[in-house]
Motif scaffolding. Structure first.
Motif, PDB file in Angstrom:
ATOM      1  N   LEU A  24       0.827  -1.211   0.000  1.00 51.86           N
ATOM      2  CA  LEU A  24       0.000   0.000   0.000  1.00 51.86           C
ATOM      3  C   LEU A  24       0.857   1.255   0.000  1.00 51.86           C
ATOM      4  N   ALA A  25       1.964   1.215   0.716  1.00 54.54           N
ATOM      5  CA  ALA A  25       2.857   2.379   0.733  1.00 54.54           C
ATOM      6  C   ALA A  25       3.440   2.618  -0.653  1.00 54.54           C
ATOM      7  N   ASN A  26       3.788   1.543  -1.365  1.00 59.44           N
ATOM      8  CA  ASN A  26       4.314   1.689  -2.720  1.00 59.44           C
ATOM      9  C   ASN A  26       3.258   2.258  -3.660  1.00 59.44           C
ATOM     10  N   ILE A  27       2.024   1.819  -3.513  1.00 58.41           N
ATOM     11  CA  ILE A  27       0.947   2.323  -4.369  1.00 58.41           C
ATOM     12  C   ILE A  27       0.692   3.800  -4.076  1.00 58.41           C
ATOM     13  N   ARG A  28       0.748   4.167  -2.804  1.00 56.87           N
ATOM     14  CA  ARG A  28       0.497   5.560  -2.433  1.00 56.87           C
ATOM     15  C   ARG A  28       1.556   6.506  -2.988  1.00 56.87           C
ATOM     16  N   THR A  29       2.790   6.021  -3.116  1.00 53.76           N
ATOM     17  CA  THR A  29       3.862   6.892  -3.609  1.00 53.76           C
ATOM     18  C   THR A  29       3.970   6.871  -5.134  1.00 53.76           C
ATOM     19  N   ALA A  30       3.163   6.041  -5.815  1.00 57.59           N
ATOM     20  CA  ALA A  30       3.237   5.955  -7.275  1.00 57.59           C
ATOM     21  C   ALA A  30       2.743   7.249  -7.912  1.00 57.59           C
ATOM     22  N   LEU A  31       3.243   7.532  -9.109  1.00 65.54           N
ATOM     23  CA  LEU A  31       2.760   8.691  -9.862  1.00 65.54           C
ATOM     24  C   LEU A  31       1.291   8.515 -10.184  1.00 65.54           C
ATOM     25  N   ARG A  32       0.570   9.601 -10.262  1.00 69.30           N
ATOM     26  CA  ARG A  32      -0.861   9.556 -10.565  1.00 69.30           C
ATOM     27  C   ARG A  32      -1.095   9.813 -12.038  1.00 69.30           C
ATOM     28  N   CYS A  33      -2.192   9.288 -12.544  1.00 68.25           N
ATOM     29  CA  CYS A  33      -2.501   9.365 -13.970  1.00 68.25           C
ATOM     30  C   CYS A  33      -2.675  10.819 -14.410  1.00 68.25           C
ATOM     31  N   GLY A  34      -3.565  11.537 -13.799  1.00 69.60           N
ATOM     32  CA  GLY A  34      -3.763  12.947 -14.121  1.00 69.60           C
ATOM     33  C   GLY A  34      -4.635  13.212 -15.327  1.00 69.60           C
ATOM     34  N   ALA A  35      -5.162  12.179 -15.979  1.00 68.80           N
ATOM     35  CA  ALA A  35      -6.048  12.402 -17.128  1.00 68.80           C
ATOM     36  C   ALA A  35      -7.315  13.106 -16.659  1.00 68.80           C
ATOM     37  N   LYS A  36      -7.904  13.899 -17.525  1.00 67.76           N
ATOM     38  CA  LYS A  36      -9.099  14.637 -17.163  1.00 67.76           C
ATOM     39  C   LYS A  36     -10.301  13.696 -17.161  1.00 67.76           C
ATOM     40  N   THR A  37     -11.006  13.644 -16.046  1.00 64.89           N
ATOM     41  CA  THR A  37     -12.176  12.781 -15.933  1.00 64.89           C
ATOM     42  C   THR A  37     -13.411  13.512 -16.447  1.00 64.89           C
ATOM     43  N   ARG A  38     -14.517  12.775 -16.535  1.00 62.45           N
ATOM     44  CA  ARG A  38     -15.761  13.404 -17.002  1.00 62.45           C
ATOM     45  C   ARG A  38     -16.258  14.457 -16.019  1.00 62.45           C
TER      46      ARG A  38
END
Length: 102
Positions: A24-38
């Motif tokens: 979970l710590a690794n997932i939390r530190t991962a880069l985020r997608c940032g694509a624009k949602t609806r």
């Protein structure tokens, strides 16, 4: 290592969540997608490793298949030159195929 029957040793604590917490710590530190949602905000899903987008927004896409796997594949069978060459060959076979061999 598990027991020969595929179970766990008695010393293993099933309530020990250290491995899960590390994931979970690794997932939390991962880069985020940032694509624009609806809704208008940025997507908060973790991006695929080595890419900038998540699995929902094109992170895993490799594009159209190459070669015969693509439905729009062109191999030159029906180009004008190929059609003309086949017509010429048929006319030659028609003309000289009727020659008496006896």
């Amino acid at each position: 290592m598990g027991s020969p029957r595929g179970g766990r040793f008695f010393g293993d604590n099933p309530m020990n969540q250290d491995r899960v917490m590390a994931q979970l710590a690794n997932i939390r530190t991962a880069l985020r997608c940032g694509a624009k949602t609806r809704a208008g905000g940025p997507c908060q899903c973790p991006a695929i490793w080595g890419r900038n987008r998540c699995r929902l927004h094109g992170g895993r896409s490799t594009g159209a298949p190459k070669g015969l796997g693509n439905g729009n594949y062109k191999d030159g069978t029906f180009t004008a030159e190929a059609v003309e060459e086949r017509q010429w060959l048929r006319s030659i076979v028609r003309t000289y195929g009727k020659v008496d061999k006896g």
